[in-house]
Motif scaffolding. Structure first.
Motif, PDB file in Angstrom:
ATOM      1  N   GLN A  55       0.877  -1.180   0.000  1.00  0.00           N
ATOM      2  CA  GLN A  55       0.000   0.000   0.000  1.00  0.00           C
ATOM      3  C   GLN A  55       0.907   1.220   0.000  1.00  0.00           C
ATOM      4  N   SER A  56       0.836   2.029  -1.059  1.00  0.00           N
ATOM      5  CA  SER A  56       1.735   3.186  -1.093  1.00  0.00           C
ATOM      6  C   SER A  56       1.005   4.398  -1.672  1.00  0.00           C
ATOM      7  N   GLY A  57       0.011   4.858  -0.971  1.00  0.00           N
ATOM      8  CA  GLY A  57      -0.698   6.073  -1.388  1.00  0.00           C
ATOM      9  C   GLY A  57      -1.743   5.799  -2.459  1.00  0.00           C
ATOM     10  N   GLY A  58      -1.322   5.402  -3.642  1.00  0.00           N
ATOM     11  CA  GLY A  58      -2.260   5.171  -4.757  1.00  0.00           C
ATOM     12  C   GLY A  58      -2.887   3.789  -4.662  1.00  0.00           C
ATOM     13  N   PRO A  59      -3.220   3.205  -5.837  1.00  0.00           N
ATOM     14  CA  PRO A  59      -3.772   1.840  -5.826  1.00  0.00           C
ATOM     15  C   PRO A  59      -2.751   0.864  -5.240  1.00  0.00           C
ATOM     16  N   GLY A  60      -3.194  -0.064  -4.422  1.00  0.00           N
ATOM     17  CA  GLY A  60      -2.278  -1.006  -3.769  1.00  0.00           C
ATOM     18  C   GLY A  60      -2.056  -2.239  -4.620  1.00  0.00           C
ATOM     19  N   GLN A  61      -1.308  -3.187  -4.063  1.00  0.00           N
ATOM     20  CA  GLN A  61      -1.103  -4.488  -4.714  1.00  0.00           C
ATOM     21  C   GLN A  61      -1.519  -5.556  -3.716  1.00  0.00           C
ATOM     22  N   PHE A  62      -2.362  -6.496  -4.164  1.00  0.00           N
ATOM     23  CA  PHE A  62      -2.797  -7.568  -3.267  1.00  0.00           C
ATOM     24  C   PHE A  62      -2.915  -8.861  -4.061  1.00  0.00           C
ATOM     25  N   ALA A  63      -2.282  -9.899  -3.541  1.00  0.00           N
ATOM     26  CA  ALA A  63      -2.437 -11.234  -4.149  1.00  0.00           C
ATOM     27  C   ALA A  63      -2.017 -12.275  -3.124  1.00  0.00           C
ATOM     28  N   GLN A  64      -2.824 -13.320  -2.995  1.00  0.00           N
ATOM     29  CA  GLN A  64      -2.448 -14.426  -2.100  1.00  0.00           C
ATOM     30  C   GLN A  64      -2.506 -15.719  -2.899  1.00  0.00           C
ATOM     31  N   VAL A  65      -1.450 -16.536  -2.773  1.00  0.00           N
ATOM     32  CA  VAL A  65      -1.444 -17.823  -3.471  1.00  0.00           C
ATOM     33  C   VAL A  65      -1.049 -18.940  -2.513  1.00  0.00           C
ATOM     34  N   VAL A  66      -1.654 -20.100  -2.733  1.00  0.00           N
ATOM     35  CA  VAL A  66      -1.227 -21.322  -2.036  1.00  0.00           C
ATOM     36  C   VAL A  66      -0.630 -22.208  -3.125  1.00  0.00           C
ATOM     37  N   LEU A  67       0.689 -22.455  -3.017  1.00  0.00           N
ATOM     38  CA  LEU A  67       1.412 -23.145  -4.089  1.00  0.00           C
ATOM     39  C   LEU A  67       2.015 -24.442  -3.573  1.00  0.00           C
TER      40      LEU A  67
END
Length: 687
Positions: free
Chosen positions: A497-509
């Motif tokens: 999360q850095s001010g603008g749109p964030g990044q989110f992803a969760q994976v089970v590998l």
């Protein structure tokens, strides 16, 4: 036989075509045999000799300089009304991809054996490849004029080492330098070549009386071999104790096509003996395109009438641009037609069609089923791709490419050459699928990987000669790989999360080990949209990118399956990039827990040495972490077979010559990837 032109038939009838390859171990005489075929069929007016650097089929300047075949060269000849498309292939293990891709598209092969050395390692490798592609073969035992040549011993070696049933069609007349003819066991007559001169007429005569007992015994063995696998021949043999010549020939043809027998012929191509009967045998016993059984994976079966299907098996760049060699399996195609590349999904337009004669080209207006020819104008077609009628897409069985075993770092001499080098390397890799390019993750260097030092040397020389790029080259290094030894499953959350749109992803590998040579696979078990479908390719891309960088030692990871088990996403903050980063991090975590090990190429090495040096040779191989597997005699030489890590084989030829006073020689090819002992991993990574 007078030397004359065989004019091509006006329209090649389907039965009057043979697509054949000439294959053998290095130096058994393949190119010399092919040059004689060109001469006797009227394609050449003078004989080209390999040792003079004048062979038609070895037209590449490097081939002439080195006296070896590097590229498979194609040409078309006519013999007694039959069109024969001939491909002369390399014998050196480094250029095995050339043999591999040629055998994939050929209908038959002539395997050349050295009358002194017999079955050599590369002959065996090529024979197994021909087995894999189900290619019917004829054996031609060559060099019977040389001291120490032994026809009967080579026949036994073919049966024992290659595990096949031979049908011996010739018996040599005369030994060593006195070899001057053969007894044809099918027609029961003698064929003589009184002169060594190319084009001197062949003479026929009765079987020499002193050879009659041998000839009768050999004829009985031939009839036995044929009767064992052909009912019509068996009936005649049981009823009359003999098989009529016409029936014997048709039974031999059926047996050869089925792979039940291998006809064996004798000769000396260099001394111009035995070439005409070899050409007759190609016409008589090797298949026409429609003799090859219809096979869904090949897309064959309907001849010229069916929808178009062809396999691209080779790509060459020259001053005229790129030309793709294809084998047409079905249908016909004309200049200007649009085809579908079913391997990429892209459409391609045909610019020009060429029939190829070594380095010369003859323009054609159309190709039909059975043809092997060149196409110019294809933009994205590579080796192994299928071209088909857009209305009837079909995917043909591709070409298997061996894993590279050796790397060199390549950089341009000047900064100005950077772009030209990148373009030239891409062209090399497009031409030769056994070459691989990658960046070293730590040093950022460009690594070119291949099958051996000679192949890399030849490729780098092409950069200079053909593309005009001067390069600095690092010392050859072993192409190590990594793999995992147990299953591991991890959950990784990538969140920013850095001010603008964030990044989110969760994976089970989950990572699981595979058998050696299985490569890298990816699977998804996600249900209920836990990871949206459009993000799954990004997960695969992240796994594959991370696998290239390595798990523990920085070498590419191979032979595992990665399964996306589950995951989670955010309506706004999830993106393909976020899932790619999450997958790469999950791979690194899982690989670290999955018992990573380093793999090294282990070579099958065969050393031929005088018997009094055997002890020294074996001792030296064992010092190189070698495992001696066999010890044999071949004529008056000893043969030692061993498995030795490639890392220990650099500079071996110098040491071997010193041990044997220059009298021993060796050959090697990749046997398997073996686990590198833990105490040597640090040394490997230091390199």
């Amino acid at each position: 036989m007078s030397h004359r032109h065989h004019t091509p038939p006006a329209a090649t009838s389907p039965r009057a075509l043979r697509n054949i390859g000439i294959i053998a171990h290095v130096d058994a005489g393949k190119t010399t045999t092919t040059e004689r075929i060109l001469f006797y069929t009227g394609e050449n007016h003078r004989v080209g000799e390999v040792h003079d650097g004048a062979a038609t089929m070895d037209f590449d300047p490097q081939e002439r300089q080195r006296g070896i075949t590097i590229n498979s060269a194609a040409t078309t000849v006519f013999w007694k009304g039959v069109q024969i498309n001939v491909i002369d292939t390399p014998g050196h293990i480094d250029f095995n991809i050339e043999v591999n891709r040629s055998l994939r598209v050929l209908d038959g092969a002539v395997v050349v054996f050295d009358g002194v050395a017999g079955v050599e390692p590369q002959t065996e490798t090529n024979w197994r490849l021909a087995d894999q592609y189900r290619v019917p073969r004829i054996a031609f035992i060559n060099k019977l004029d040389r001291t120490g040549a032994d026809f009967a011993r080579v026949v036994r070696m073919i049966e024992e080492r290659l595990g096949v049933r031979t049908a011996v069609l010739h018996l040599p007349i005369g030994e060593d330098a006195g070899f001057h003819g053969v007894v044809d066991l099918v027609a029961m007559q003698a064929l003589y070549w009184p002169s060594d001169r190319a084009g001197a007429p062949m003479e026929t005569g009765p079987v020499p009386p002193e050879l009659l007992p041998q000839v009768e015994a050999a004829r009985a063995r031939l009839l036995d071999a044929v009767a064992d696998q052909d009912e019509a021949a068996l009936e005649a043999y049981v009823r009359d104790g003999e098989v009529p010549e016409a029936l014997l020939r048709s039974a031999l043809r059926r047996g050869t096509l089925a792979g039940a027998v291998v006809p064996v012929l004798a000769g000396s191509a260099f001394k111009n003996k035995g070439v005409e009967p070899l050409l007759d045998a190609v016409n008589a016993y090797l298949p026409a395109p429609e003799d090859i059984a219809a096979d869904a994976s090949h897309g064959e079966g309907q001849g010229a009438a069916g929808p178009f299907a062809a396999l691209a098996f080779k790509l060459v760049h020259d001053e005229h641009g790129a030309m793709v060699f294809v084998r047409v399996y079905q249908g016909r195609v004309r200049v200007g037609d649009v085809l579908l590349n079913t391997s990429t999904g892209q459409k391609e337009r045909i610019g020009r069609l060429y029939e190829v004669h070594a380095d010369k080209r003859l323009e054609r207006t159309e190709l039909v089923a059975g043809d092997i020819a060149g196409i110019v104008g294809l933009k994205s077609t590579l080796t192994g791709h299928t071209l088909s009628d857009p209305a009837h897409p079909v995917v043909l069985e591709s070409i298997t490419v061996p894993e590279p075993v050796i790397d060199v770092a390549v950089e341009p001499r000047t900064q100005a050459d950077q772009q030209a080098l990148s373009k030239a390397l891409q062209a090399l890799v497009r031409e030769d699928p056994s070459l691989h390019l990658r960046q070293d993750p730590e040093t950022g260097q460009t690594l070119l990987s291949g099958m051996g030092e000679l192949q890399l040397e030849v490729s780098l020389e092409k950069l200079r000669a053909r593309h005009g790029v001067e390069v600095n080259v690092g010392r050859p290094q072993v192409a190590y790989r990594e793999t995992i030894t147990r299953t591991a499953e991890v959950t990784h959350l990538h969140k920013k999360q850095s001010g603008g749109p964030g990044q989110f992803a969760q994976v089970v590998l989950r990572l699981e080990p595979l058998e050696r040579g299985e490569g890298v696979r990816f699977a998804s078990e996600v249900v209920g949209g836990a990871v949206p479908r459009e993000f799954i390719p990004a997960v695969e891309a992240g796994v594959r990118r991370a696998a290239q960088v390595g798990a523990a030692a920085g070498f590419p990871v191979v032979d595992f399956v990665a399964t996306l088990v589950d995951g989670a996403f955010h309506e706004k903050d999830s993106s393909a990039l976020a899932f790619e980063l999450a997958a790469a991090a999950a791979f690194r975590e899982a690989a670290a827990q999955a018992g990573p090990v380093v793999l090294e190429p282990v070579m099958a090495v065969e050393v031929v040495t005088p018997p009094d040096h055997v002890g020294d040779v074996i001792g030296d191989l064992m010092r190189r972490r070698g495992l001696v597997r066999s010890q044999d005699t071949r004529g008056n030489a000893a043969v030692v077979g061993a498995q030795v890590p490639l890392a220990e084989m650099f500079g071996y030829i110098g040491q071997l010559r010193a041990l044997s006073h220059g009298r021993a020689q060796y050959s090697m090819h990749l046997d398997h990837l073996g686990e590198l002992p833990a105490n040597l991993v640090a040394k490997a990574t230091a390199h």
